[in-house]
Structures are given as structure tokens and as C-alpha cells.
Motif scaffolding. Sequence first.
Motif, PDB file in Angstrom:
ATOM      1  N   LEU A 129      12.820  -1.588  -8.236  1.00 21.67           N
ATOM      2  CA  LEU A 129      12.013  -2.565  -8.968  1.00 21.67           C
ATOM      3  C   LEU A 129      10.991  -1.844  -9.852  1.00 21.67           C
ATOM      4  O   LEU A 129      10.810  -2.184 -11.026  1.00 21.67           O
ATOM      5  CB  LEU A 129      11.289  -3.483  -7.983  1.00 21.67           C
ATOM      6  N   GLU A 130      10.345  -0.839  -9.297  1.00 22.92           N
ATOM      7  CA  GLU A 130       9.269  -0.169 -10.016  1.00 22.92           C
ATOM      8  C   GLU A 130       9.778   0.584 -11.241  1.00 22.92           C
ATOM      9  O   GLU A 130       9.262   0.416 -12.342  1.00 22.92           O
ATOM     10  CB  GLU A 130       8.546   0.833  -9.101  1.00 22.92           C
ATOM     11  N   TYR A 131      10.789   1.431 -11.022  1.00 24.85           N
ATOM     12  CA  TYR A 131      11.129   2.290 -12.155  1.00 24.85           C
ATOM     13  C   TYR A 131      12.200   1.715 -13.074  1.00 24.85           C
ATOM     14  O   TYR A 131      12.295   2.130 -14.224  1.00 24.85           O
ATOM     15  CB  TYR A 131      11.448   3.732 -11.707  1.00 24.85           C
ATOM     16  N   ASP A 164       0.937   4.249 -11.625  1.00 23.20           N
ATOM     17  CA  ASP A 164       0.997   3.692 -10.263  1.00 23.20           C
ATOM     18  C   ASP A 164       2.441   3.475  -9.834  1.00 23.20           C
ATOM     19  O   ASP A 164       2.850   3.876  -8.743  1.00 23.20           O
ATOM     20  CB  ASP A 164       0.294   2.328 -10.206  1.00 23.20           C
ATOM     21  N   GLU A 165       3.201   2.804 -10.690  1.00 23.68           N
ATOM     22  CA  GLU A 165       4.565   2.438 -10.290  1.00 23.68           C
ATOM     23  C   GLU A 165       5.463   3.671 -10.161  1.00 23.68           C
ATOM     24  O   GLU A 165       6.339   3.716  -9.299  1.00 23.68           O
ATOM     25  CB  GLU A 165       5.180   1.445 -11.284  1.00 23.68           C
ATOM     26  N   ALA A 166       5.220   4.650 -11.026  1.00 21.01           N
ATOM     27  CA  ALA A 166       5.990   5.899 -10.881  1.00 21.01           C
ATOM     28  C   ALA A 166       5.667   6.546  -9.542  1.00 21.01           C
ATOM     29  O   ALA A 166       6.556   7.031  -8.830  1.00 21.01           O
ATOM     30  CB  ALA A 166       5.660   6.851 -12.030  1.00 21.01           C
ATOM     31  N   SER A 222       7.294 -10.946 -10.269  1.00 24.26           N
ATOM     32  CA  SER A 222       7.343  -9.932  -9.207  1.00 24.26           C
ATOM     33  C   SER A 222       5.965  -9.340  -8.947  1.00 24.26           C
ATOM     34  O   SER A 222       5.614  -9.064  -7.798  1.00 24.26           O
ATOM     35  CB  SER A 222       8.337  -8.826  -9.561  1.00 24.26           C
ATOM     36  N   GLU A 223       5.169  -9.180  -9.969  1.00 19.93           N
ATOM     37  CA  GLU A 223       3.860  -8.547  -9.776  1.00 19.93           C
ATOM     38  C   GLU A 223       2.827  -9.515  -9.202  1.00 19.93           C
ATOM     39  O   GLU A 223       1.805  -9.090  -8.682  1.00 19.93           O
ATOM     40  CB  GLU A 223       3.359  -7.970 -11.099  1.00 19.93           C
ATOM     41  N   THR A 224       3.079 -10.794  -9.307  1.00 22.00           N
ATOM     42  CA  THR A 224       2.126 -11.732  -8.702  1.00 22.00           C
ATOM     43  C   THR A 224       2.596 -12.195  -7.321  1.00 22.00           C
ATOM     44  O   THR A 224       1.829 -12.775  -6.579  1.00 22.00           O
ATOM     45  CB  THR A 224       1.872 -12.958  -9.621  1.00 22.00           C
ATOM     46  N   ASP A 253      -2.949  -0.803  -4.487  1.00 20.42           N
ATOM     47  CA  ASP A 253      -2.712  -0.711  -5.936  1.00 20.42           C
ATOM     48  C   ASP A 253      -2.232  -2.043  -6.505  1.00 20.42           C
ATOM     49  O   ASP A 253      -2.614  -2.450  -7.600  1.00 20.42           O
ATOM     50  CB  ASP A 253      -1.644   0.351  -6.238  1.00 20.42           C
ATOM     51  N   GLU A 254      -1.385  -2.712  -5.737  1.00 21.85           N
ATOM     52  CA  GLU A 254      -0.784  -3.935  -6.274  1.00 21.85           C
ATOM     53  C   GLU A 254      -1.790  -5.071  -6.424  1.00 21.85           C
ATOM     54  O   GLU A 254      -1.579  -6.000  -7.194  1.00 21.85           O
ATOM     55  CB  GLU A 254       0.406  -4.368  -5.408  1.00 21.85           C
ATOM     56  N   GLY A 255      -2.886  -4.999  -5.685  1.00 22.16           N
ATOM     57  CA  GLY A 255      -3.936  -6.002  -5.899  1.00 22.16           C
ATOM     58  C   GLY A 255      -4.439  -5.967  -7.343  1.00 22.16           C
ATOM     59  O   GLY A 255      -4.667  -7.018  -7.961  1.00 22.16           O
ATOM     60  N   ARG A 256      -4.600  -4.761  -7.878  1.00 20.60           N
ATOM     61  CA  ARG A 256      -5.036  -4.638  -9.282  1.00 20.60           C
ATOM     62  C   ARG A 256      -3.940  -5.125 -10.232  1.00 20.60           C
ATOM     63  O   ARG A 256      -4.213  -5.777 -11.240  1.00 20.60           O
ATOM     64  CB  ARG A 256      -5.391  -3.178  -9.600  1.00 20.60           C
ATOM     65  N   HIS A 257      -2.690  -4.801  -9.902  1.00 18.90           N
ATOM     66  CA  HIS A 257      -1.586  -5.231 -10.770  1.00 18.90           C
ATOM     67  C   HIS A 257      -1.497  -6.755 -10.832  1.00 18.90           C
ATOM     68  O   HIS A 257      -1.214  -7.331 -11.875  1.00 18.90           O
ATOM     69  CB  HIS A 257      -0.250  -4.661 -10.275  1.00 18.90           C
ATOM     70  N   HIS A 258      -1.707  -7.359  -9.669  1.00 21.36           N
ATOM     71  CA  HIS A 258      -1.639  -8.828  -9.626  1.00 21.36           C
ATOM     72  C   HIS A 258      -2.655  -9.434 -10.601  1.00 21.36           C
ATOM     73  O   HIS A 258      -2.327 -10.310 -11.409  1.00 21.36           O
ATOM     74  CB  HIS A 258      -1.915  -9.296  -8.193  1.00 21.36           C
TER      75      HIS A 258
HETATM   76 FE   LIG Z   1       2.930  -3.279  -9.456  1.00 18.43          FE
END
Ligand SMILES: [Fe+2]
Length: 387
Positions: A129-131, A164-166, A222-224, A253-258
Motif C-alpha cells: 500500500l505504501e510504496y 514516512d511511507e518509504a 486509506s489514509e483516513t 506517523d499515521e495520525g499526522r497523515h490522517h
Molecule cells: Fe500514511
Amino acid sequence: MCGVVGLFQGCPAVSFCPARLRPDRTDRAQDPDPDAGTSAPAPAPGAGDGGAAGEEPYRSPFRTWYERASVRQAPRRLVTAADGGVATFFPPALVPLASHRLVRDLGPAAYEQVLVQHLYRYLDFTAKLEYLVVNRTALGIAHGSVDLGLPREMRLDALKIYCDEAYHTLMTVDLLEQITDRTRIAPRLPEEPYFLRRLAAIQESTEPELRPLVELLFVIVSETLITGSLSAIPRDQELLPQIRDTIQDHASDEGRHHAYFALFARHLWGALDTRTRRWAALRLPGLIHTFLDPDLDSMREELLGYGMPKDSVEQVLAEVFTSAGVQAYARSSAETTVRHFAALGVLEDPEAREAFDRQGLLPPAGPARASSAPAPDPADPVTRRAP
Ligand SMILES: [Fe+2]
Ligand SMILES: [Fe+2]
């Protein structure tokens, strides 16, 4: 490299620009946003309040990124032979297959494999999913090929997401390989996770100029969803500490992405005309299920691999993944995502609301006023994210 060789010619990131969908594209191209770095775009003509990023200044969720991001400060989570002789590799309560009597009857060795294979599926799903998906969008935002007139700081933040995702890919693949070495259990993974196949099928059935939009919507979804997906596991004290810590690193990290992608959704919506918004609204329920629905094919193969008779395999899958259970899980997991889109006016279109309702994404009592108590989970989001 691609900035030097060919000046991005042929770079796939350039091809997913939704700007062509905007009626005001020419004007914007001739008149770059003078407020870049401080403000969001006004809604598109006829858009109502939907795009509603309005004139608010961008407040970056990444203000402490250099100090707090996992890629900047987290140690490598190193699994050693001395770690946790009694620890589990995935919480049994969060592995759907592990709840079934016929799976437990396979015996302790196979039962442990079910837990480990579930961890593998989760890690493989996450890495791909990330890359393969999220970082394509992050790159497009940073590079400007996703041309929404975003504030300069928001584009810079997309590079932080990219980093982050990498790193999330690296740490999940690293963990998968360490666990494989530690357990000597070979991964039984599909070549391509189910969500990628489903996403590709949706893309293929979509007219070419709207395919980039499908991917942007999928990434927003996906990010939310992902923050909720990652929240349960770090609390499990039975779990091997390195697995718990890796997932905790990711979750923080994903909290910031959301927060970022919730805002990005507002910018995107504001850039679409009414007709395209409607088109997008009708596809959102399918994209949510694309992310959340279980990978039955992968689990079928796994169970057959333990020597379970075919009829029993089908019985397990049918009883663990009832359509009511799958819908209740999706509704619960997507509650925040649906709320973000409802705030953009998505559910004001009767046909779109009907599509959300038909796919089980609205609570019985009404639209995005989802209940604060999540529906009972037949399986944890992480586990359902993985298959
Ligand atoms: Fe993310
Ligand atoms: Fe991530």
C-alpha cells in the motif's frame, strides 16, 4: 534521478493530474496562486460549500516532524532469538480465522502458523500500500503533478509523507524477514494483495481521464482509515515487543497523515466541478470496501495449504466472514472517513447517500451521524486490513 534524466518525461507521477478536470484550469495556469504557502483554494464554481478548505491558513500537522517522525528517531526494531519465548506473533482475538473451531482443531503448530501468516499478510499489505499506491500520490502532490494549487507548505509536507511511507515499507519488510528467520515459517502470500487487484479492476472500468481521480480518492480513504486500523495492536502486551513497537511507530506517523489527507480531501473536492464530484461520490463506497473487504482467496489458499478439506475451508470462510459482519466492520472502520466526506456534502446527493447506505456504510438511524460506539468487530481492523 528522474529529475535529471528526461526532466520527468514519462514519469508516471505526471500523468495523474486532476487539474484537467477543473473548469478553471487555464486561468490558474496563467495566474499562479499568489498566496501559495498560506491559503487553500476557493471552492470550484457551482460547488456549494463542499470544497470548503476556504481561505483558512494551512496549519501543518508536521510541525514537529523532524523531532517525532519514526524515520527520524525510531530505532530499528530488532528481533532476537532471546525475545519473548511466550509472546505471540499476532493477537489471536484479532485474527478472524483463529476464531473458528475447525481452525483450532488443526492443532497447535498449524494454529501458530495461522497467526504468523496473518502477521505476514498485514505486513505485506502495508508495504505494498505504501510504496505502490500512497507514495505515488505523495510524490504527485509534492512534485505538483497533482495540481490543486496547494499551499507550498502542504506540498513540502507531502515529501515528509513520502519519507514516512518509504520508511514504513522498510520497517515492515524488515520485520517480515526477521520474523521469517525467527519462526522458519515461510510466508504464504499472494503475488498481489487483493486490494491492489480490486483497485486495478476499478481503474480498468473507469474512463482514462478519471482514473487518476480514483487513485486519489483511494489514498484519501486509506489514509483516513488507517489510524483506526493501527490503534488496537500496540496495546496488546502478549505480542512480541518488536511487532508491537513497529506498529506503534507506524501508528504515530499515521495520525499526522490522517490530518493531512482530511484537509487534502477538502482541497480536492473544491477543485472538482459538480458533475465530477457526483461521479466521485458514487464511487467512494466501492473504494472503501476495496480497502476493507477480506482477501478470501488468500485465506482459502492458506487453509487448503494446511490440508483442510475444501468443504471445511468454505465453511470456515462463510461462517467467519458473513456479509452482515463484513458490512458492520466496514461501517465501523469507515466512520471517520465517511464523516469527512459527509462534511464535503457527499451525502447530500440522494443517489450517493443511497450508494453508501446500500453498501452498509451508514448507520441505520441516519447518515454521517454515525454512532460514537463502533459496531462489534468480527475482527480487528488491522486483521481485516491485512487479508
Ligand atoms: Fe500514511
Ligand atoms: Fe504508512
